[in-house]
Motif scaffolding. Structure first.
Motif, short mmCIF file in Angstrom:
data_model
loop_
_atom_site.label_atom_id
_atom_site.label_comp_id
_atom_site.label_asym_id
_atom_site.label_seq_id
_atom_site.Cartn_x
_atom_site.Cartn_y
_atom_site.Cartn_z
N LEU A 553 0.84 -1.25 0.07
CA LEU A 553 -0.01 0.09 -0.08
C LEU A 553 0.83 1.23 0.11
N ASN A 554 1.98 1.14 0.93
CA ASN A 554 2.69 2.66 0.91
C ASN A 554 3.41 2.80 -0.20
N ILE A 555 4.10 1.93 -0.98
CA ILE A 555 4.72 2.02 -2.15
C ILE A 555 3.91 2.40 -3.18
N GLY A 556 2.65 1.68 -3.36
CA GLY A 556 1.60 2.15 -4.41
C GLY A 556 1.15 3.56 -4.15
N ALA A 557 1.00 4.16 -2.86
CA ALA A 557 0.51 5.39 -2.70
C ALA A 557 1.48 6.36 -2.97
N LEU A 558 2.76 5.94 -2.66
CA LEU A 558 3.97 6.90 -3.02
C LEU A 558 4.07 7.10 -4.69
N ASN A 559 3.92 5.80 -5.23
CA ASN A 559 3.91 5.89 -6.80
C ASN A 559 2.75 6.89 -7.24
N LYS A 560 1.79 6.71 -6.68
CA LYS A 560 0.74 7.69 -7.31
C LYS A 560 1.18 9.07 -6.92
N LEU A 561 1.34 9.39 -5.99
CA LEU A 561 1.75 10.88 -5.58
C LEU A 561 2.75 11.34 -6.54
N SER A 562 3.74 10.53 -6.81
CA SER A 562 4.83 10.86 -7.57
C SER A 562 4.48 11.44 -8.84
N SER A 563 2.98 11.19 -9.33
CA SER A 563 2.83 11.63 -10.60
C SER A 563 2.49 13.23 -10.51
N VAL A 564 2.44 14.01 -9.34
CA VAL A 564 2.23 15.15 -9.02
C VAL A 564 3.50 15.73 -8.41
N TRP A 565 3.79 14.97 -7.30
CA TRP A 565 4.98 15.48 -6.56
C TRP A 565 6.37 14.92 -6.54
N ARG A 566 7.53 15.40 -6.81
CA ARG A 566 8.77 15.20 -7.20
C ARG A 566 9.24 14.50 -5.72
N ALA A 567 8.79 14.97 -4.80
CA ALA A 567 9.07 14.41 -3.41
C ALA A 567 8.82 12.97 -3.33
#
Length: 632
Positions: A553-567
């Motif tokens: 879940l955590n890696i999937g969520a970070l992957n989704k957030l990376s579509s907007v946020w470079r952090a």
């Protein structure tokens, strides 16, 4: 400014993908018009003459009257007859989609000079109302939102909670007959649709647009356009919005008022999400100084500067408290600032509920003393979700002041844990989860819980017995925190494991991940450090299925957030890399017979199964997208 712009030229382009957690009721996003379809441009038009201003600067002119450059710089636009004997358009000319038009943005001189063109291979025509994009200018880029398809049609269907689009005036219906909106308008829509629910301090859309007719708030609109552009595929136009924002924040003609503080808060969050942490901290320091000089933290400010408008008065109260929360979040997740605003005694009223603010039915404000005395006053008072968010970040401030408390380390931790536990135990029934009475996500309570769980990890991790050395490479949000291992899991270890699990469960709410504040990135990273440390330390994992799902879940969520946020892109890559390294280490250890001493055949089989299961699922998740350069 040029040196700073050059320092943020690390571009990336991300492919869009369906949202993994769609709500039950579909909503619609702002209409995103195609930035420019080569097939629909028609025959190439030749500009018969350039204006004097463009000629004098040796710049391309689009031939309009006035031209876009003069319009953006408020210069006089004058044409004279060309000496070149213009004879009109060529005969039998055909449309050439590869030929750059006079109105197009300047072409890239190479991969380093123009990183703003995204993977959607469509050139963007910048409206005349925008400042001119220059080749030397680059900004923290961000890709297409994962909930928006490539810009090939005028109607796009996405999922979203409804309140941010209905009352704020964001486009709620999409059809082929709707007029196309300009790029700046689309960016404002995206700001309210994606960003605003997590930081709802500015006036709702309809009211901010009316305000713009009465006073100079162009600096605020510029910041809103830039942050909104991070969610949309607008190519090099984003550089223009960024440059305009940075210029107006410090322009001599920009009024130093509450609207400037609002613009700075938006810019701080955007820069922090784009990994421009130093610049974000600089602006944060300036915003704090201006807010204190204005007296934004005092009770009279809202009424004195609210012009008799209850909604505007509420906006000023929200501005101080959102700056307070952002200051605390940056201090907590990066651990490089000291939460300056915590030490100011603010008597400004607490914000009301979101639906009250959006509807304009603003109740009489309550204050921090009311909140602190609610258990002993005997009065039955209901406080807003925003107020519980403020209370949660205050606990973080108390935790950060521990070194001067005079208590021993254990007593200090117990004291703060009492505050964190009391915050959870005394929540009213309507605030015990992140959903409101209509079943929609309450973003303010989401952040309040998020902060509480993060505080628990930060507080207890140094005294836990979960060796953190396997996660030493996860430094995207904060430096590595060394924790030694112990023979048994003590109470502090159990606290951080429980908090890490609670954070992972927050991913499962049925809303787009990118609708949360970008600070969720670093809280997810904190949670991931705990999960990975546990996976590396424990040979036989009783809750192996839960651990597998939480890491995934955590890696999937970070992957989704990376579509907007470079952090998020950086953090997700580091977490995934550590997971792969731990897997390889465990596989190597399993070749040693002593590794399996004391375990039954069933436990050995289960351990091997969970290791391979976690890695097979993680490896199926896409990595941070590779850089895709625009066509020449």
């Amino acid at each position: 400014m040029d040196s700073y712009l050059q320092s943020v030229s690390d571009p990336s382009s991300h492919s869009s993908s369906p949202e993994m957690y769609a709500p039950a009721v579909p909503q619609t996003a702002p209409t995103i018009s195609p930035p420019g379809n080569p097939d629909s441009r028609g025959p190439t038009q030749t500009v018969p003459a350039a204006c004097l201003a463009c000629r004098g600067k040796h710049l391309k002119c689009d031939g309009s009257n006035p031209c876009s450059r003069c319009l953006s710089s408020s210069s006089e636009c004058v044409y004279i007859a060309s000496r070149r004997g213009y004879k009109g358009p060529r005969k039998n000319s055909t449309a050439n989609p590869n030929k750059r038009h006079a109105s197009d943005s300047p072409p890239s001189a190479g991969s380093e000079s123009c990183p703003m063109l995204l993977g959607a291979q469509v050139r963007t025509t910048v409206p005349a109302s925008m400042a001119t994009f220059t080749r030397a200018m680059t900004i923290p880029d961000a890709p297409v939102s994962p909930f928006v398809a490539p810009p090939v049609t005028n109607s796009l269907q996405v999922f979203r909670t409804p309140y941010a689009q209905d009352i704020n005036g964001v486009v709620a219906t999409v059809n082929s007959q709707a007029p196309q909106r300009s790029i700046p308008e689309q960016c404002i829509d995206a700001f309210y649709f994606y960003f605003y629910p997590g930081h709802p301090a500015v006036l709702p859309k309809a009211h901010i647009m009316n305000m713009a007719k009465e006073r100079n708030i162009e600096h605020l609109l510029a910041a809103m356009r830039w942050v909104g552009s991070l969610y949309l595929p607008i190519g090099p136009a984003r550089a223009t919005f960024f440059e305009e924002t940075m210029r107006l924040l410090y322009a001599p003609e920009t009024p130093k008022d509450g609207f400037l503080v609002q613009a700075m808060i938006i810019a701080i969050i955007g820069l922090d999400g784009c990994r421009q942490n130093d610049k974000a901290r600089d602006i944060l320091s300036d915003a704090e100084r201006i807010a204190i000089e204005l007296g934004l933290y005092t009770r009279p400010y809202a009424t004195t500067h609210g012009c008799g408008n209850p909604r505007l008065e509420e906006s000023w109260r929200r501005t101080w408290w959102d700056l307070f929360v952002v200051d605390g979040m940056i201090a907590g997740v990066h651990r490089q600032t000291n939460f300056l605003l915590y030490d100011f005694t603010a008597d400004v009223g607490l914000p009301c509920e979101e639906h009250e603010y959006l509807s304009g039915k603003i109740p009489r404000p309550m204050y921090l003393e009311d909140f602190d005395d609610q258990l002993f006053s005997g009065e039955d008072r209901e406080f807003s979700s925003f107020a519980y968010r403020v209370a949660s970040i205050r606990n973080l401030g108390r935790m950060m002041r521990l070194p001067g408390s005079g208590f021993s380390p254990e007593e200090s931790v117990d004291r703060i844990e009492s505050l964190l536990s009391n915050w959870r135990l005394h929540l009213p029934k309507s605030k015990r989860d992140c959903l409101n009475k209509d079943g929609q996500l309450d973003e303010m309570m989401f952040q309040a819980f998020m902060i509480n769980h993060a505080c628990t990890i930060i507080l207890h991790q140094p005294l836990s017995q979960l060796d953190s050395s396997p996660t030493r490479d996860v430094t995207a949000c904060a430096p590595h925190r060394a924790v030694q291992s112990g023979d048994n899991f003590n109470l502090h270890t159990r606290h951080i494991i429980s908090a890490a699990c609670s954070i992972s469960k927050m991913v499962t709410y049925n809303v787009p991940i990118t609708s949360h504040t970008h600070f969720f990135t670093c809280v997810l990273t904190l949670s991931s450090i705990v999960h990975l440390s546990k996976w590396a330390a424990v040979y036989f994992i009783q809750d192996e299925e839960d651990l597998r799902q939480q890491i995934r879940l955590n890696i999937g969520a970070l992957n989704k957030l990376s579509s907007v946020w470079r952090a998020a892109e950086t953090a997700g890559g580091q977490v995934k890399g550590v997971a792969q390294e731990i897997y390889r280490s465990r596989k190597a250890q399993q070749n040693n017979p002593q590794f399996w001493e004391g375990l039954t055949h069933e436990q050995i089989r289960s351990t091997m199964s969970v290791d391979e299961g976690i890695m097979s699922e993680i490896n199926l998740l896409p990595s941070a997208p590779e850089q895709v350069m625009p066509p020449p």
